[in-house]
Enzyme design. Structure first.
Site, PDB file in Angstrom:
ATOM      1  N   SER A  42     -90.276  29.990 -58.073  1.00 41.53           N
ATOM      2  CA  SER A  42     -91.357  29.115 -58.519  1.00 41.53           C
ATOM      3  C   SER A  42     -90.881  28.137 -59.599  1.00 41.53           C
ATOM      4  CB  SER A  42     -92.542  29.969 -58.979  1.00 41.53           C
ATOM      5  OG  SER A  42     -93.732  29.210 -59.024  1.00 41.53           O
ATOM      6  N   ASP A 154     -94.983  30.358 -52.616  1.00 37.94           N
ATOM      7  CA  ASP A 154     -94.352  30.757 -53.869  1.00 37.94           C
ATOM      8  C   ASP A 154     -93.637  32.108 -53.756  1.00 37.94           C
ATOM      9  OD1 ASP A 154     -94.015  31.703 -56.604  1.00 37.94           O
ATOM     10  OD2 ASP A 154     -95.399  30.125 -57.191  1.00 37.94           O
TER      11      ASP A 154
END
Length: 260
Positions: A42, A154
């Protein structure tokens, strides 16, 4: 083990809190601690990826302090997410100069999750901008990103701080930077707060049973820092600097042990 100790950096997820990674990198660079490989999840993939591409830290810091959500947000009808992500991808393409991961100065991997198959995906090749876009596709906020024939979200869904990936890349010594929330006590004002709080609660529970297998774990003190507030950049970077400085003695000790 020889004269050169291969040092790997695992940069964790945490949305805006992950700006603390900049402070960690500043201290390591200042102290001459050379990083041989980076894996990021991320926000960790964003900071780690552009650093691996050779972008100077002073530029990364300046960008972080000037960035606002309007520059990377394009709201869409919420079929798969609230934000399309096209604006973010364009921003990343410009920032990375369209580089491929194979062209980077430091070996790099971005962590994502295949949302259709539930698989942990390590992206080590292809467009750097697209790899970061996939790794930062926070479920419910950014739409999933189709890359290399997979629908990706993510990487924090499965791997918040990618220590195992750094080890697999060949690191002798792994430094992990964990910017995750340590306590859950935040007021909810909008849908983004609800989503981020939900992820934080889930990760907080998982962390009780899953420990990071890193040689050094750097945990910046980010109490009160929101996952959504980009205006706290200076505070997050300062926290990253302080936490890294507190870990320097241990890092040097381990480097010496491995050389001997």
């Amino acid at each position: 083990m020889g004269e050169k100790v291969k040092i790997g950096l695992a940069l964790g997820a945490g949305a805006a809190r992950g700006l603390a990674h900049i402070g960690v990198l500043e201290v390591l660079e200042r102290e001459g601690i050379e990083i041989d490989m980076i894996a990021g999840t991320s926000i960790g993939s964003l900071i780690g990826g552009i650093y691996a591409a050779g972008i100077p830290l002073k530029y990364i810091r300046g960008l972080a302090c000037e960035l606002n959500w309007d520059q990377i947000t394009d709201v869409t009808f919420p079929r798969r997410g609230l934000i399309k992500g096209e604006k973010l991808l364009s921003f990343l393409e410009i920032l990375t100069g369209g580089k491929d991961i194979s062209e980077l100065k430091i070996p790099f991997a971005a962590i994502a999750c295949d949302i259709e198959e539930g698989k942990h995906i390590v992206i080590k090749e292809g467009s750097l901008a697209k790899a970061i876009r996939a790794s930062t596709a926070i479920p419910g906020i950014y739409t999933p990103f189709r890359f290399q024939e997979r629908l990706l979200v993510d990487g924090a869904v499965l791997d918040k701080v990618p220590v195992s990936t750094v080890r697999e890349m060949g690191a002798d010594l792994v430094i992990a930077v964990d910017v995750g929330t340590k306590d859950i006590n935040k007021k909810v004002k909008n849908i983004f707060d609800i989503l981020f709080n939900t992820f934080d609660i889930m990760q907080h529970e998982l962390d009780k049973y899953r420990k990071l297998d890193a040689d050094v774990i750097i945990e910046p003190v980010l109490t009160g820092c929101s996952s959504f507030d980009l205006e706290q950049a200076e505070r997050c970077i300062a926290a990253g600097c302080e936490a890294a400085e507190n870990s320097l003695a241990r890092i040097r000790e381990l480097i010496k042990e491995k050389i001997e």
